[in-house]
Each structure stands twice: as structure tokens, then as C-alpha cells.
Motif scaffolding. Structure first.
Motif, PDB file in Angstrom:
ATOM      1  N   PRO A  10      11.638 -40.058  48.155  1.00 30.00           N
ATOM      2  CA  PRO A  10      12.811 -39.426  47.543  1.00 30.00           C
ATOM      3  C   PRO A  10      12.423 -38.720  46.240  1.00 30.00           C
ATOM      4  CG  PRO A  10      12.818 -41.777  47.139  1.00 30.00           C
ATOM      5  CD  PRO A  10      11.586 -41.485  47.942  1.00 30.00           C
ATOM      6  N   THR A  12      12.091 -38.306  42.549  1.00 28.17           N
ATOM      7  CA  THR A  12      12.109 -39.184  41.372  1.00 28.17           C
ATOM      8  C   THR A  12      11.330 -38.506  40.243  1.00 28.17           C
ATOM      9  OG1 THR A  12      10.152 -40.290  42.249  1.00 28.17           O
ATOM     10  CG2 THR A  12      12.254 -41.414  42.595  1.00 28.17           C
ATOM     11  N   GLU A 124      20.944 -47.665  47.550  1.00 24.72           N
ATOM     12  CA  GLU A 124      21.327 -46.489  48.326  1.00 24.72           C
ATOM     13  C   GLU A 124      20.171 -45.491  48.467  1.00 24.72           C
ATOM     14  OE1 GLU A 124      25.163 -44.001  47.518  1.00 24.72           O
ATOM     15  OE2 GLU A 124      25.522 -46.157  47.779  1.00 24.72           O
ATOM     16  N   THR A 125      19.510 -45.237  47.342  1.00 28.06           N
ATOM     17  CA  THR A 125      18.437 -44.233  47.369  1.00 28.06           C
ATOM     18  C   THR A 125      17.062 -44.871  47.543  1.00 28.06           C
ATOM     19  OG1 THR A 125      18.353 -44.404  44.970  1.00 28.06           O
ATOM     20  CG2 THR A 125      19.685 -42.604  45.891  1.00 28.06           C
TER      21      THR A 125
END
Ligand code: NA7
Length: 542
Positions: A10, A12, A124-125
Motif C-alpha cells: 500500500p 506509505t 483496514e489498510t
């Protein structure tokens, strides 16, 4: 080495956040760069060094040989660095760590003077949100704790300390400018490794020194000496062999590990062995026989030997008796390695107070009040230790799945899988964490083993396009049980030591490090990895 942008990743700020810039954090940063990951290191201190940045007290010295207490991962570094003494003093270790930071250009990814206050996993992420004291939050896929096993110093909680008119110090937070005790009345409180190292040094300067001892400790002379070029060159020529031997050993160090029981040899042979180990010096003494940590009768023989030595060195019989440990088996509290500790009590300017018989009641403007006396002092040195192994982790608000805090999870004692990951805390790594050999070993070797294992794990994740890795609850339960079982087979569990959490009121009584030995532990970790990270849940998405 690997694509830093695998599809599973993801968005970041960084791939990894590392907490701490001591031996562990620095090598971790180097490793992350090597495998192509971006990283930010947060460090409370104003420079690199960790333990060796803070512990600047006079006499601070490592109890592992210089040649061994150093990184092995870079052959050129290992060959080029020159140590000057058998056991390295703090300034030299710090110089070495600074050299490593320069050599590998590490500082540009380290943010100093920055304390991490919280690290929260967002379910969630699947990313970590890491918060620093100034309120900034940064995000990363991985949160790697390199925060040290002996870094959370125990703030002295003596009544009246704020009223003290003199100056006080904690060995683990020593000022950068040298402290001069010349002409002063000084107190040292605590007789663990730090107290035993600082006492002879302060005694040389102070007008008078009073040592407040609650529990006497066993200490073996260091017999430190300058390393000759020949000895050093010889070691370096055999470095590969020495390192492999150390890493496969119990303590990650080149001790002579005896295969004999102390009970199977004649009195004469035993005496000879202890004599040889005593004159050799250092922690090698506790490996004189293979059952000293397991069998009380065997241990008593080693303990009695050191007790006799104390009575030979210390001239005053009452003081010798007070300095003689009787409440624990030798080695079950960290064995101390000293230079002139016991002999310091022969000096006319040094006094010993039994702080168990007459405990410290309070500190006043002028000095220290015990239950039966008052000691006026100008300076107090607290050598009162650390919230060891878990303290640096539980002082940070670390939260995993469902907002569960690590501190709560560990309220009955730390629970980890292999001492390196925690169920419910995906992508959080604890270098030299509880349940790993860590502080029972030459910790630099344990650090290298952990960093390399984590590095390989991250490479595996990129290859498999995994976003998360997490200890399985059952694997964790089994590891905790294994750590407990192995500890229960030793005498360690009977001592009121910081290994057992016994120095911190209310801390659960659990053997914090894994007693199985570094060699055995490394094999287990390698097998786990070879079996596709057995006992870890691995997922491609959050
Ligand atoms: P340690 O080994 O935890 O020693 C702390 C010492 O402070 C120990 O002798 C304690 O006595 C003593 N202490 C703590 N609180 C008090 C009070 N209230 N009154 C009197 N004495 C007290 O810490 P170190 O810094 O020496 O060493 C830590 C590790 O760092 C070391 O093992 C090496 O690995 C490097 P107690 O034994 O609890 O009765």
C-alpha cells in the motif's frame, strides 16, 4: 535485490520504520537498504549508539571481548577496525558505532532527538501509523522495534529526591560532559554490573564514597589488557571460523564450554578448573562445567569458590561477609565482570551500607536517610538498573488488531513467537525481543541473527507479493510454553533477577530471554523460514 514496489504494497511514507539507532537499528537500516526498501529510523538520542550513547558513566565497559562484540556482516569492516583493549570501554564502542554509521552513510535516514510515543496498526489498510513526541505521524508497511533490551532505565523513585540539594545521576543517562567527583562525598546506590563498574572509578576521585548495597552480586575479574597487534591480527585471520563458532554456540561468544559436570571430577581437578577460569577472567567462569546453571549442588561449588575469593580479597571480615552473595545461584543474576571491585572496599575512603538490613527511607536536601543512620552526600549515582527486555516496548503505545495494546497483551508476561513477532500485531518485528536469546548472549551476534532473519522474511514477502505476515496464535502459545519449559529446567527461575522481571515491582515473574542458546535458537528460526515461515499467517491483502 528486490522490487521495492511489489503490487501488494500500500502507499506509505516509508516501507519500514525502525525505532532505535543502536547496534540493532543501524544494521537493520543497512539491511533494508540492501534489499531495496525505504526506511526511516527514529532515535531518542542526539546521535547513534543506543545503550552506548547513554551509558557514559566512568568505568562503563562491555563484558564481551572487543573482537567479538562487533559486527561480523562486513568483512572489510571487521578486518579494518582496530580495537585497543581486551574488553572495550564505552567511548571506544561508541566510536566504533559512529564509524559504522559514517562508513555506510546511515545518518541520512535517521531522525535524532525524536522519541516514538505510539505505533498503531490500521486493520483496514494494513499499515502502521507511527507517532513521535512532536505529534507527527508517519506511515509504513513494517514497524521494526530496535529499541533495546536494557534501554528503559529505572527512574529512581526514592521519596524526597526532588529536595536533594546536590546532583544525582543515573548510570544509564549519564551526562555528556565528564563528571568530576574530586573532593566530594558520593553515594552509589546499586551493585549490579553498572554499580560494580562505576564504584572503583568514583572511589579514586571522591573524598569519600558510600556504596548502598541491597543484594550482593557475584563478580569475576576482567583482567583487562591492551590488545597486541599480534593477538588482533591472529584473530582476524581466523575471523570466519571464530564467528561461525560463536554463532553456533550457546552464548554467541567464544567461551570454553565445558562438557563435564562439576560433580564428576575430583576436588583437585575442580579447583584447578576454577583457578584457571578465575585467572583467565570474565564470564567464561560460568562455563567451567556444563551443569552450573542446572544443578544447585554443582552451582554451589562454583559459588563457594567465588565466595572464598571475596574473603581473600576484602581485608575487613564484616565487609567481606556483607559483600558475599548468598541468596542466588551464581550466574542466575547477570554475572558481573569487574576491575578492582572487591578490592575497592579495602580503601579508607570507601564504606558499604547494607541497604537490605537498613533500607534507604528517603533522600533529603543533605543526603540519604536509612532506617538507622543519615549519610550526608554531595552527589548520588543511581545504578538501579532497567525495566529490562520489555520496558522499551511497553513504554510505547503499541496497538495491533482491534486496537489491542501490546502492554495489555503482555500484562501476565510477554508473549511472542520466536521473540520476534507477536500474534495480533502483523508486520511488527521485535529485534532481540522477549523469548529470544538476546541479553543472555553476545548481543551483537543475536542482533545480526534477528536482522538477517527479518531481512530474509521481507524478501520472501516481496517475492510472494504478501502484504502481511503475522504470528499464528497457536505457534505463539507453543513458543511461550517452550521458552517457559526450557527456563524451568534451569536455576534462573529461582533468582530475583531482572532476567525474571523481579527488579520491577508488579512486573510478572517470567524468564524474559530464551535460555535454549543462540545456536539452537538460530536453527529453529532457520527451520521455520525453510518451511515457508511455519507458524506465520501470510496474506496478500489487509
Ligand atoms: P541491575 O543489574 O538491575 O542492578 C541494579 C542494582 O540496583 C541492584 O543491585 C539492585 O538491588 C539495586 N537497587 C534497585 N533499587 C534499589 C533500592 N531501592 N535500594 C537499593 N538498591 C536498589 O542494573 P545494572 O544497570 O547494574 O545492570 C543492568 C545490565 O546492564 C547488566 O546486567 C549488564 O547486562 C548491562 P537488588 O539486586 O534489586 O536488590
Amino acid at each position: 535485490m528486490m522490487s521495492p514496489h511489489s503490487p501488494a504494497k500500500p502507499q506509505t511514507d516509508y516501507d519500514a520504520i525502525v525505532v532505535g539507532a543502536g547496534f540493532a537499528g543501524l544494521y537493520m537500516l543497512h539491511k533494508l537498504r540492501e534489499i531495496g526498501l525505504s526506511a526511516r529510523v527514529f532515535e531518542t538520542g542526539s546521535d547513534v549508539g543506543g545503550t552506548w550513547f547513554w551509558n557514559r558513566y566512568p568505568g562503563a565497559r562491555c563484558d564481551v571481548y572487543s573482537m567479538e562484540y562487533s559486527y561480523s556482516f562486513d568483512e572489510q569492516l571487521q578486518q579494518e577496525w582496530v580495537w585497543t583493549e581486551r574488553y572495550p570501554a564505552q567511548p571506544e564502542i561508541l566510536k566504533y558505532i559512529e564509524h559504522v554509521a559514517d562508513r555506510f552513510d546511515l545518518r541520512r535516514d535517521i531522525q535524532f532527538d525524536t522519541r516514538v510515543t505510539a505505533a498503531h496498526f490500521d486493520e483496514e489498510t494494513g499499515i502502521w501509523l507511527v507517532k513521535t513526541e512532536d505529534g507527527t505521524t508517519v506511515t509504513a508497511c513494517y514497524c521494526i522495534m530496535a529499541s533495546g533490551a536494557l534501554s528503559a532505565s529505572r527512574k529512581p523513585d526514592f521519596e524526597g529526591l526532588d529536595d536533594f540539594g546536590g546532583t544525582w545521576y543515573h548510570t544509564g543517562q549519564w551526562p555528556h560532559d565528564p563528571v568530576d567527583f574530586t573532593g566530594q562525598r558520593v553515594a552509589v546506590i546499586g551493585t549490579g554490573s553498572s554499580g560494580i563498574q562505576v564504584t572503583p572509578m568514583v572511589a579514586q576521585q571522591a573524598a569519600n564514597l558510600t556504596v548502598f548495597q541491597r543484594t550482593p552480586n557475584f563478580s569475576i575479574p576482567a583482567w583487562n589488557y591492551p590488545l597486541s597487534n599480534a593477538e588482533q591480527e591472529n584473530w582476524k585471520r581466523q575471523a570466519a571460523h571464530h564467528r561461525a563458532t560463536a554463532k553456533a554456540s550457546k552464548s554467541g561468544a567464544l567461551y570454553q564450554y565445558s562438557q563435564r559436570s562439576a560433580l564428576e571430577v575430583s576436588d583437585e581437578e575442580r579447583q584447578g578448573e576454577f583457578d584457571a577460569r578465575w585467572s583467565h577472567g570474565g564470564a567464561n567462569f560460568t562455563h567451567a562445567f556444563n551443569d552450573l546453571f542446572k544443578n544447585k549442588a554443582a552451582n554451589d561449588l562454583a559459588a563457594d569458590y567465588v565466595r572464598r575469593k571475596i574473603s581473600e580479597i576484602v581485608q575487613n571480615k564484616d565487609i567481606a561477609a556483607k559483600l558475599t552473595p548468598t541468596d542466588h545461584a551464581i550466574g542466575t543474576k547477570r554475572i558481573c565482570v569487574d576491575t578492582d571491585y572487591y578490592a575497592t572496599f579495602n580503601r579508607a575512603n570507601v564504606a558499604l551500607v547494607d541497604a537490605r538490613a537498613t533500607p534507604i527511607q528517603r533522600i533529603t536536601k543533605e543526603g540519604i536517610e536509612t532506617t538507622d543512620d543519615f549519610y550526608p552526600v554531595d552527589s548520588i549515582v543511581f545504578a538501579t538498573g532497567y525495566d529490562a527486555v520489555t520496558g522499551a516496548l511497553t513504554r510505547i503505545d503499541i496497538r495491533g488488531r482491534a486496537g489491542k495494546s501490546l502492554k495489555d497483551k503482555w500484562s501476565d508476561g510477554p508473549k511472542t513467537y520466536l521473540g520476534i513477532m507477536v500474534a495480533g500485531f502483523p508486520n511488527l518485528f521485535t529485534l532481540t525481543g522477549p523469548g529470544s536469546p538476546s541479553i543472555l548472549t553476545n548481543v551483537v551476534m543475536s542482533i545480526e541473527q534477528h536482522v538477517e532473519w527479518v531481512g530474509n522474511c521481507l524478501i520472501h514477502m516481496a517475492r510472494e507479493e504478501l502484504q502481511l505476515i503475522e504470528a499464528d496464535q497457536q505457534a505463539e502459545d507453543e513458543w511461550v510454553e517452550h521458552v517457559r519449559e526450557v527456563a524451568n529446567g534451569t536455576l534462573h527461575v529461582h533468582a530475583d533477577s531482572w532476567y525474571m522481571g523481579a527488579n520491577i515491582p508488579g512486573k510478572p515473574r517470567v524468564m524474559l530471554p530464551y535460555v535454549g542458546g543462540l545456536g539452537v535458537y538460530t536453527r529453529i528460526c532457520d527451520e521455520v523460514a525453510a518451511e515457508g515461515y511455519r507458524g506465520f499467517i501470510q496474506s496478500k491483502t489487509a
